[in-house]
Design a protein around this motif. Structure first.
Motif, PDB file in Angstrom:
ATOM      1  N   TYR A 241      40.426  32.395  23.880  1.00 33.08           N
ATOM      2  CA  TYR A 241      40.780  31.326  24.801  1.00 33.08           C
ATOM      3  C   TYR A 241      40.573  30.789  26.345  1.00 33.08           C
ATOM      4  CZ  TYR A 241      43.351  29.768  20.479  1.00 33.08           C
ATOM      5  OH  TYR A 241      43.749  29.932  19.626  1.00 33.08           O
ATOM      6  N   LEU A 242      40.607  29.550  26.778  1.00 34.25           N
ATOM      7  CA  LEU A 242      40.238  29.897  28.476  1.00 34.25           C
ATOM      8  C   LEU A 242      41.735  29.695  28.778  1.00 34.25           C
ATOM      9  CD1 LEU A 242      37.294  27.386  28.818  1.00 34.25           C
ATOM     10  CD2 LEU A 242      37.344  29.739  29.175  1.00 34.25           C
ATOM     11  N   VAL A 243      41.890  30.148  29.816  1.00 30.72           N
ATOM     12  CA  VAL A 243      42.964  29.936  31.189  1.00 30.72           C
ATOM     13  C   VAL A 243      42.980  29.788  32.422  1.00 30.72           C
ATOM     14  CG1 VAL A 243      45.464  30.732  31.299  1.00 30.72           C
ATOM     15  CG2 VAL A 243      44.280  31.443  29.159  1.00 30.72           C
ATOM     16  N   ASP A 244      43.193  29.002  33.174  1.00 26.54           N
ATOM     17  CA  ASP A 244      43.626  28.760  34.221  1.00 26.54           C
ATOM     18  C   ASP A 244      43.898  30.478  35.013  1.00 26.54           C
ATOM     19  OD1 ASP A 244      42.528  26.277  34.293  1.00 26.54           O
ATOM     20  OD2 ASP A 244      44.087  24.968  34.681  1.00 26.54           O
ATOM     21  N   THR A 245      43.192  30.201  36.072  1.00 25.57           N
ATOM     22  CA  THR A 245      43.512  31.711  36.986  1.00 25.57           C
ATOM     23  C   THR A 245      45.918  31.944  37.223  1.00 25.57           C
ATOM     24  OG1 THR A 245      41.869  31.830  37.895  1.00 25.57           O
ATOM     25  CG2 THR A 245      43.204  33.175  38.950  1.00 25.57           C
ATOM     26  N   ALA A 246      45.666  30.617  37.393  1.00 31.31           N
ATOM     27  CA  ALA A 246      47.189  30.864  37.420  1.00 31.31           C
ATOM     28  C   ALA A 246      47.971  30.744  36.434  1.00 31.31           C
ATOM     29  CB  ALA A 246      47.990  29.102  38.521  1.00 31.31           C
ATOM     30  N   ASP A 247      47.531  30.570  35.641  1.00 21.07           N
ATOM     31  CA  ASP A 247      48.346  30.727  34.273  1.00 21.07           C
ATOM     32  C   ASP A 247      48.493  32.154  33.657  1.00 21.07           C
ATOM     33  OD1 ASP A 247      48.974  28.123  34.498  1.00 21.07           O
ATOM     34  OD2 ASP A 247      47.827  26.692  33.722  1.00 21.07           O
ATOM     35  N   LEU A 248      47.444  32.673  34.487  1.00 17.44           N
ATOM     36  CA  LEU A 248      46.811  34.231  33.358  1.00 17.44           C
ATOM     37  C   LEU A 248      48.683  35.087  33.535  1.00 17.44           C
ATOM     38  CD1 LEU A 248      43.220  35.098  34.844  1.00 17.44           C
ATOM     39  CD2 LEU A 248      44.460  34.783  32.283  1.00 17.44           C
ATOM     40  N   PRO A 249      48.983  35.238  34.454  1.00 17.52           N
ATOM     41  CA  PRO A 249      50.301  36.495  34.272  1.00 17.52           C
ATOM     42  C   PRO A 249      50.955  36.312  33.721  1.00 17.52           C
ATOM     43  CG  PRO A 249      49.459  35.774  36.763  1.00 17.52           C
ATOM     44  CD  PRO A 249      49.307  34.748  35.957  1.00 17.52           C
ATOM     45  N   ARG A 250      51.510  34.409  33.693  1.00 17.36           N
ATOM     46  CA  ARG A 250      52.303  33.540  31.786  1.00 17.36           C
ATOM     47  C   ARG A 250      52.174  33.660  30.843  1.00 17.36           C
ATOM     48  NH1 ARG A 250      52.932  29.230  30.802  1.00 17.36           N
ATOM     49  NH2 ARG A 250      51.908  28.370  32.212  1.00 17.36           N
ATOM     50  N   GLU A 251      50.928  33.717  30.876  1.00 20.56           N
ATOM     51  CA  GLU A 251      50.220  33.615  29.796  1.00 20.56           C
ATOM     52  C   GLU A 251      50.210  34.883  28.830  1.00 20.56           C
ATOM     53  OE1 GLU A 251      49.556  31.733  27.584  1.00 20.56           O
ATOM     54  OE2 GLU A 251      48.844  29.308  28.427  1.00 20.56           O
ATOM     55  N   ILE A 252      49.984  36.429  29.975  1.00 18.93           N
ATOM     56  CA  ILE A 252      49.520  37.655  29.004  1.00 18.93           C
ATOM     57  C   ILE A 252      50.845  38.430  29.072  1.00 18.93           C
ATOM     58  CG2 ILE A 252      48.889  39.637  30.125  1.00 18.93           C
ATOM     59  CD1 ILE A 252      46.891  38.281  31.512  1.00 18.93           C
ATOM     60  N   GLU A 253      52.118  37.400  29.801  1.00 22.22           N
ATOM     61  CA  GLU A 253      53.140  38.084  29.959  1.00 22.22           C
ATOM     62  C   GLU A 253      54.135  37.788  28.698  1.00 22.22           C
ATOM     63  OE1 GLU A 253      55.084  37.134  33.250  1.00 22.22           O
ATOM     64  OE2 GLU A 253      54.419  38.982  33.996  1.00 22.22           O
ATOM     65  N   ALA A 254      53.621  36.313  27.920  1.00 19.78           N
ATOM     66  CA  ALA A 254      54.143  36.017  26.371  1.00 19.78           C
ATOM     67  C   ALA A 254      53.610  36.599  25.309  1.00 19.78           C
ATOM     68  CB  ALA A 254      53.920  34.984  26.962  1.00 19.78           C
ATOM     69  N   LEU A 255      52.318  36.779  25.955  1.00 19.20           N
ATOM     70  CA  LEU A 255      51.814  37.570  24.387  1.00 19.20           C
ATOM     71  C   LEU A 255      51.818  39.350  24.442  1.00 19.20           C
ATOM     72  CD1 LEU A 255      47.934  36.114  24.781  1.00 19.20           C
ATOM     73  CD2 LEU A 255      49.356  36.268  23.012  1.00 19.20           C
ATOM     74  N   GLN A 256      52.202  39.564  25.373  1.00 17.96           N
ATOM     75  CA  GLN A 256      52.650  41.110  25.291  1.00 17.96           C
ATOM     76  C   GLN A 256      53.810  41.572  24.631  1.00 17.96           C
ATOM     77  OE1 GLN A 256      52.082  42.613  29.559  1.00 17.96           O
ATOM     78  NE2 GLN A 256      50.154  42.975  28.464  1.00 17.96           N
ATOM     79  N   GLN A 257      54.414  40.152  25.286  1.00 23.40           N
ATOM     80  CA  GLN A 257      56.182  40.241  24.859  1.00 23.40           C
ATOM     81  C   GLN A 257      56.271  40.214  22.713  1.00 23.40           C
ATOM     82  OE1 GLN A 257      57.866  37.056  26.376  1.00 23.40           O
ATOM     83  NE2 GLN A 257      58.680  38.880  28.072  1.00 23.40           N
ATOM     84  N   GLU A 258      54.819  39.192  22.312  1.00 22.01           N
ATOM     85  CA  GLU A 258      54.570  38.767  20.886  1.00 22.01           C
ATOM     86  C   GLU A 258      54.048  40.332  20.305  1.00 22.01           C
ATOM     87  OE1 GLU A 258      53.094  35.041  19.831  1.00 22.01           O
ATOM     88  OE2 GLU A 258      53.633  34.131  21.842  1.00 22.01           O
ATOM     89  N   ASN A 259      54.150  41.507  21.377  1.00 21.53           N
ATOM     90  CA  ASN A 259      53.318  42.652  20.668  1.00 21.53           C
ATOM     91  C   ASN A 259      51.501  42.536  20.546  1.00 21.53           C
ATOM     92  OD1 ASN A 259      54.784  44.127  20.745  1.00 21.53           O
ATOM     93  ND2 ASN A 259      56.250  44.466  19.876  1.00 21.53           N
ATOM     94  N   LYS A 260      50.829  41.510  20.964  1.00 22.77           N
ATOM     95  CA  LYS A 260      49.652  40.888  20.737  1.00 22.77           C
ATOM     96  C   LYS A 260      48.696  41.741  21.515  1.00 22.77           C
ATOM     97  CE  LYS A 260      50.218  36.620  17.857  1.00 22.77           C
ATOM     98  NZ  LYS A 260      50.317  35.674  18.988  1.00 22.77           N
ATOM     99  N   ARG A 261      48.059  42.291  21.137  1.00 23.80           N
ATOM    100  CA  ARG A 261      47.188  42.919  21.994  1.00 23.80           C
ATOM    101  C   ARG A 261      45.858  42.673  22.848  1.00 23.80           C
ATOM    102  NH1 ARG A 261      44.476  48.152  22.794  1.00 23.80           N
ATOM    103  NH2 ARG A 261      41.919  47.576  23.828  1.00 23.80           N
ATOM    104  N   CYS A 262      45.912  41.776  23.656  1.00 22.97           N
ATOM    105  CA  CYS A 262      45.095  40.622  24.487  1.00 22.97           C
ATOM    106  C   CYS A 262      43.946  41.689  25.397  1.00 22.97           C
ATOM    107  CB  CYS A 262      45.989  40.179  25.709  1.00 22.97           C
ATOM    108  SG  CYS A 262      45.061  39.578  26.660  1.00 22.97           S
TER     109      CYS A 262
END
Ligand code: TXA
Ligand code: MG
Length: 338
Positions: A241-262
């Motif tokens: 997926y493509l993610v805007d630079t400003a949205d990256l921290p939020r997206e990564i944290e959300a994935l990590q909370q779901e235990n997804k390896r990113c």
């Protein structure tokens, strides 16, 4: 001539497959005048037979063997930009097997700039070429259909080892994304850009005095995309997926909370949560293109559940990369929790 080249020429003339480097990506080469050899290319790639192959030539002196009614624009582009990362779509000459052109009346031609590719093509011609003395090597990118193009000999070996007789190793490809394709085959119609690449529409316009028609996706980069209708190509197996630079921290944290390896493909250095699987590419179109496919491969085999690609600038200089990322990805942003 090196023993490798002598062997490569012998194999090609015998109808076998030889993968070789070009300045864009590695090609899966076969005698373009030999339908049985061309059939092996389609089988090795798992490519549908109606997808035409590009024919690689040692010089534009061979163009008449392969193309008919060649317009002046083609000669001008050939003179200015060959050898180089440009493919011209022209009317096919009668001797070109239908298998190469996917049944079409046109043929894609290019003269690659990689020294080893040129050496191979010239040696092939010197040895008499293939069937009927025709000196063209048909070569699609040396990957399985729909997957990421190879920009290093190891990529080819990893993916097609068993299907090819030989892989010529010319090191990493300098351009890194496939050639620009310009269609010059339509009578009375303007040239048309079929695939953006390192050579830009502006460079073409400088030579032939007119800007080629652009594909809809380049005119409207923001056009909405219908899920399921994507021309998926150059794609990692891992959802990307493509993610805007400003949205990256939020997206990564959300994935990590779901235990997804990113896995993360960056071009800038934004402040981010710690992450194990990261590739960083230069923030220039040329540097980014050179490293793009290698980085996607690396992130794809690293055991990630998802790959996030930092969005790239909305600038014409990035158009060819935008095209490849659009095909490699499942969409922009509103993804990860889906
Ligand atoms: O940089 C490149 O072009 C690399 C290197 C190996 O030369 N080759 C490459 O080939 O990317 P391939 O087969 O992966 O992509 C060729 C593209 C396809 O999208 C195909 O449909 C298009 O070229 N093509 C070839 N001949 C055509 C024709 N006669 N009309 C329209 N499109 C054509
Ligand atoms: Mg390809």
């Amino acid at each position: 001539m090196s023993p490798d080249l002598i062997l490569a020429v012998r194999l090609l003339r015998a109808g076998e497959l030889v993968a070789f480097p070009t300045e864009t990506v590695y090609g899966l080469g076969a005698d373009a005048a030999n339908p049985a050899a061309v059939a092996k290319v389609f089988a090795a790639k798992g490519r549908p037979p109606n997808h035409p192959l590009i024919v690689h030539l040692p010089g534009s002196g061979h163009l008449d063997q392969w193309a008919a009614d060649i317009p002046q624009d083609a000669w001008d582009l050939a003179e200015a930009l060959w050898p180089g990362p440009l493919t011209l779509i022209l009317k096919r000459a009668p001797a070109v097997p239908r298998a190469v052109t996917g049944g079409q009346d046109t043929v894609g031609i290019r003269i690659p700039a990689h020294p080893l590719a040129l050496e191979l093509l010239r040696a092939y011609a010197q040895a008499g070429g293939g069937r009927n003395g025709m000196c063209g090597i048909a070569a699609p990118s040396a990957n399985r259909f729909g997957r990421i193009s190879p920009t290093d000999a190891t990529h080819v070996r990893d993916e097609l080892q068993d299907a090819v007789s030989m892989v010529l190793d010319g090191g990493p490809c300098n351009v890194g994304i496939e050639s620009t394709i310009i269609d010059l085959s339509r009578d009375g119609m303007p040239p048309r850009l079929l695939r953006p690449g390192h050579i830009t529409p502006e460079q073409i316009a400088d030579i032939i005095g007119k800007l080629p028609e652009l594909p809809e996706t380049m005119k409207m980069p923001e056009a909405p995309r219908v899920p399921g209708s994507l021309d998926s190509h150059y794609a990692p197996r891992t959802p990307t997926y493509l993610v805007d630079t400003a949205d990256l921290p939020r997206e990564i944290e959300a994935l990590q909370q779901e235990n997804k390896r990113c896995g993360l493909l960056l071009r800038s250095i934004p402040p981010l949560p710690a992450i194990q699987s990261l590739c960083h590419l230069p923030d220039t179109p040329a540097g980014y293109a050179r490293g793009l496919y290698g980085a996607l491969r690396e992130l794809d085999i690293a055991g990630n559940d998802i790959i996030l690609v930092e969005a790239i600038p909305k600038d014409p200089a990035w158009a060819a990369i935008a095209d490849r990322l659009r095909r490699a990805s499942h969409g922009s942003s509103e993804k990860s929790t889906a």
